[in-house]
Design an enzyme around this catalytic site. Structure first.
Site, mmCIF file in Angstrom:
data_model
loop_
_atom_site.group_PDB
_atom_site.id
_atom_site.type_symbol
_atom_site.label_atom_id
_atom_site.label_comp_id
_atom_site.label_asym_id
_atom_site.label_seq_id
_atom_site.Cartn_x
_atom_site.Cartn_y
_atom_site.Cartn_z
ATOM 1 C CB SER A 1 -0.939 -0.059 1.208
ATOM 2 O OG SER A 1 -2.145 0.557 0.891
ATOM 3 C CG HIS B 1 -4.937 -3.339 1.256
ATOM 4 N ND1 HIS B 1 -4.408 -3.112 0.019
ATOM 5 C CD2 HIS B 1 -4.594 -2.269 2.026
ATOM 6 C CE1 HIS B 1 -3.778 -1.941 0.027
ATOM 7 N NE2 HIS B 1 -3.875 -1.426 1.230
HETATM 8 C C1 GCU Z 1 -5.497 4.791 1.177
HETATM 9 C C2 GCU Z 1 -4.845 5.558 0.075
HETATM 10 C C3 GCU Z 1 -3.927 4.674 -0.745
HETATM 11 C C4 GCU Z 1 -2.956 3.977 0.157
HETATM 12 C C5 GCU Z 1 -3.704 3.243 1.253
HETATM 13 C C6 GCU Z 1 -2.815 2.637 2.322
HETATM 14 O O1 GCU Z 1 -6.390 3.880 0.656
HETATM 15 O O2 GCU Z 1 -5.848 6.148 -0.699
HETATM 16 O O3 GCU Z 1 -3.221 5.443 -1.702
HETATM 17 O O4 GCU Z 1 -2.140 3.102 -0.564
HETATM 18 O O5 GCU Z 1 -4.524 4.147 1.947
HETATM 19 O O6 GCU Z 1 -1.633 2.883 2.381
HETATM 20 O O7 GCU Z 1 -3.350 1.923 3.155
#
Ligand code: GCU
Length: 475
Positions: free
Chosen positions: A296, A447
Site C-alpha cells: 500500500s 489488502h
Molecule cells: C489509502 C490511500 C492509498 C494507500 C492506502 C494505504 O487507501 O488512498 O493510496 O495506498 O490508503 O496505504 O493503506
C-alpha cells in the site's frame, strides 16, 4: 568593583544559554497542522484551488470513484525511450547516461521531491541482540537504531528503527528481504488519510500473514535468507503535520518544504537506503542481495526505493496503487487529486500539487511506467489482491492500471537485455506472469502481500542465491 564582579557572575551563569542562542540563530521549528502546511504550499505555488479527489466510499457522490472501464478517458503516456530533445534511445548506454537521468530529474522535481544534498549522516547502533525461534527456525534478531546527526537542529531527533533477523545456523552472509513495516498497536500509522481511504480500509481484509500458513518471515528464513523490518514512521511521519519534523524537517531546520523538496515516500526510501548502508557493514548480510518489500503506501515506498537505489537487488511491490505502480493518467479508482489533498500530499513533492489544480495528470512529465522502468534491469514483482470476490481488496488501487504501467515499462527491460511481462493481456487472478524480470500477479484475498509471498519467492529464487559457506568453515 562590585558591579564588575556581578556582571561577570551573571555572565558565567547565562553563558550556556547565550551559546545556545548564538548557535541556533534560526527560528524555532514550526508546529503546523497538515491543513496549514498544505495551504502554505498552495500559496508558495500560487495555487488558488485544487480539484476534489475521487470518493471511494459513496457510489452516489458526484465525485464517486470510477470503476467502469468504459468511462476511462483515453490518454497518451510519455515514451520512456524518447529523450526530452526528441532523440530516440537505441542503446543501453543512451539509457544510462541520458534518458534515465532525465526521468529521475522529472520524478525528483515534480513527483517525489529531491533528497537534499547535505542530509546529515546516520550512525547505526545495535541496541539488542537476541535469539528467537521464528516458526520452527532458530534465528538471531538484532534491534538497531540509526541515529541521525541533528547538530543543525537539536530539537528534532530522528532515530530510525530497524530489526534484522538471520538464521542462527547461517554459514556466511545471507540475502535479506527488507519490509517497510506497519507498526501495530491499535491502528496503522497515520490512519485513514481520506474519507475515500477510510471506506476502502474498512473493506480491506487485513494485513497479517495468510491464515494458517507460515508468515513471510518464516518463509524467508526457511530458505536460509534473512528478513528485516524498517519502521517508516521513525524516519518521517505519515502526515503533513510532520513535515517540519522527521528527516525532512531536520534538513529544513523545522521550516516548511520548498516545492521541490522530498515528501514522505522519498524520505522512507532514503531511510531504506541507509539501512542498506548498514547491511554493507554487517558480516551476517550479503548486501549485494537485499530486496525491498512493502504494502500500500509502503508498496509505493518500496517502488520508489527500488527505482532510486540500484543497490536493491529485487523488489516486491504490494498493492501500491496511485503514487506507486498505478498510471496517474488513468481515471480509475484513486486519482492524482486524492494525492494532492491535505491527507496525502505529504507523500509527494509540493510541486505535485500543481497537477491537481492548475494542471492535470496529463501534464505530468512522467508516469508510473517510468518509475517501474527505473527498476530495470533488476527483477521487479508487482503484486495485488484480487479486485473482486470474497475478501477482495476492491479496485481503489487499480490492479489493471498498474498492470498497464508494467507493460509500458517493458521496452526498457528489453533494451537492457531482459524479459518483460511478455504479454499485454491482463491476467486472471492467481495467474502468475513471472517468466521475465518484470512480474505481475494478483492473489485471492485482501489488502496484503501475504498470499503472494510463495510466488514471489519462487520468482526471486532465479536471482537471489544463498552462497556456499566461506572456505574455512564456520564464521
Ligand atoms: C489509502 C490511500 C492509498 C494507500 C492506502 C494505504 O487507501 O488512498 O493510496 O495506498 O490508503 O496505504 O493503506
Amino acid at each position: 568593583m562590585r558591579r564588575i564582579m556581578l556582571a561577570s557572575l551573571s555572565l558565567t551563569l547565562v553563558a550556556p544559554a547565550f551559546a545556545q542562542t548564538a548557535r541556533t540563530a534560526d527560528p524555532a521549528p514550526l508546529e503546523l497542522t497538515a491543513r496549514q502546511d498544505h495551504k502554505l504550499m498552495m500559496e508558495a505555488l500560487g495555487i488558488k484551488s485544487l480539484r476534489d479527489g475521487a470518493n471511494g466510499g459513496n457510489r452516489n457522490a458526484p465525485n464517486a470513484a470510477n470503476y467502469d472501464e468504459s468511462k476511462v478517458k483515453p490518454f497518451t503516456l510519455p515514451d520512456p525511450l524518447v529523450c526530452a530533445d526528441g532523440a530516440k534511445v537505441a542503446t543501453p548506454e543512451q539509457w544510462w547516461t541520458k534518458r534515465r537521468p532525465e526521468i529521475v530529474e522529472e520524478f525528483d522535481r515534480e513527483v517525489y521531491g529531491r533528497v537534499p544534498k547535505d542530509v546529515p549522516a546516520v550512525k547505526w547502533e545495535v541496541v539488542e541482540t537476541k535469539r528467537e525461534t521464528v516458526g520452527a527456525i532458530a534465528a538471531v534478531t538484532k534491534q538497531l537504531v540509526g541515529r541521525v546527526d541533528n547538530s543543525r537542529c537539536p530539537s528534532i531527533k530522528v532515530e530510525i528503527q530497524l530489526t534484522l533477523t538471520t538464521p542462527a545456523e547461517a554459514k556466511g552472509p545471507v540475502p535479506v528481504m527488507m519490509e517497510f513495516g506497519f507498526v501495530f498497536g491499535g491502528r496503522r500509522p497515520g490512519g485513514p488519510p481520506t474519507k475515500a481511504g477510510a471506506a476502502f480500509k474498512t473493506k480491506a481484509a487485513g494485513f497479517g500473514p495468510p491464515a494458517g500458513g507460515p508468515s513471510w518471515r518464516e518463509q524467508v528464513l526457511a530458505k536460509g535468507w534473512g528478513c528485516a523490518i524498517i519502521v517508516p514512521v521513525s524516519i518521517q511521519a505519515d502526515n503533513g503535520a510532520g513535515l517540519t519534523k522527521g528527516i525532512i524537517g531536520l534538513c529544513n531546520k523545522g521550516q516548511p518544504r520548498k516545492p521541490d523538496d522530498w515528501g514522505s515516500l522519498r524520505a522512507w526510501a532514503w531511510g531504506a537506503s541507509r539501512a542498506l548502508d548498514y547491511f554493507e557493514t554487517d558480516k551476517d548480510v550479503d548486501a549485494k542481495q537485499v530486496g525491498i518489500e512493502g504494502l500500500s503506501r509502503y508498496g509505493k515506498a518500496a517502488l520508489v526505493a527500488m527505482a532510486y537505489d540500484q543497490r536493491f537487488a529485487i523488489g516486491f511491490i504490494g498493492s501500491s496503487g496511485e503514487g506507486g505502480a498505478k498510471l496517474h493518467r488513468r481515471n480509475f479508482g484513486e486519482l492524482v487529486e486524492n494525492l494532492t489533498g491535505s491527507g496525502e500530499y505529504h507523500w509527494m513533492a509540493g510541486n505535485f500539487l500543481k497537477y491537481g489544480g492548475p494542471l492535470t495528470p496529463a501534464d505530468l512529465p512522467v508516469d508510473a511506467h517510468e518509475l517501474i522502468a527505473l527498476c530495470a534491469p533488476r527483477p521487479t514483482f508487482i503484486s495485488y489482491g484480487a479486485s473482486s470476490g470474497p475478501g477482495s481488496e476492491g479496485q481503489w488501487l487499480d490492479q489493471r492500471g498498474s498492470f498497464m504501467a508494467a507493460v509500458a515499462a517493458g521496452p526498457v527491460f528489453r533494451l537492457l537485455g531482459k524479459k518483460d511481462l511478455g504479454t499485454s493481456e491482463f491476467p486472471a487472478v492467481e495467474t502468475p506472469i513471472v517468466d521475465g524480470e518484470l512480474a505481475y500477479r494478483q492473489h485471492k484475498g485482501g489488502h496484503t502481500t501475504g498470499p503472494n509471498w510463495p510466488t514471489f519467492l519462487a520468482f526471486a529464487d532465479r536471482y537471489i542465491h544463498l552462497k556456499a559457506a566461506p572456505a574455512g568453515g564456520d564464521r
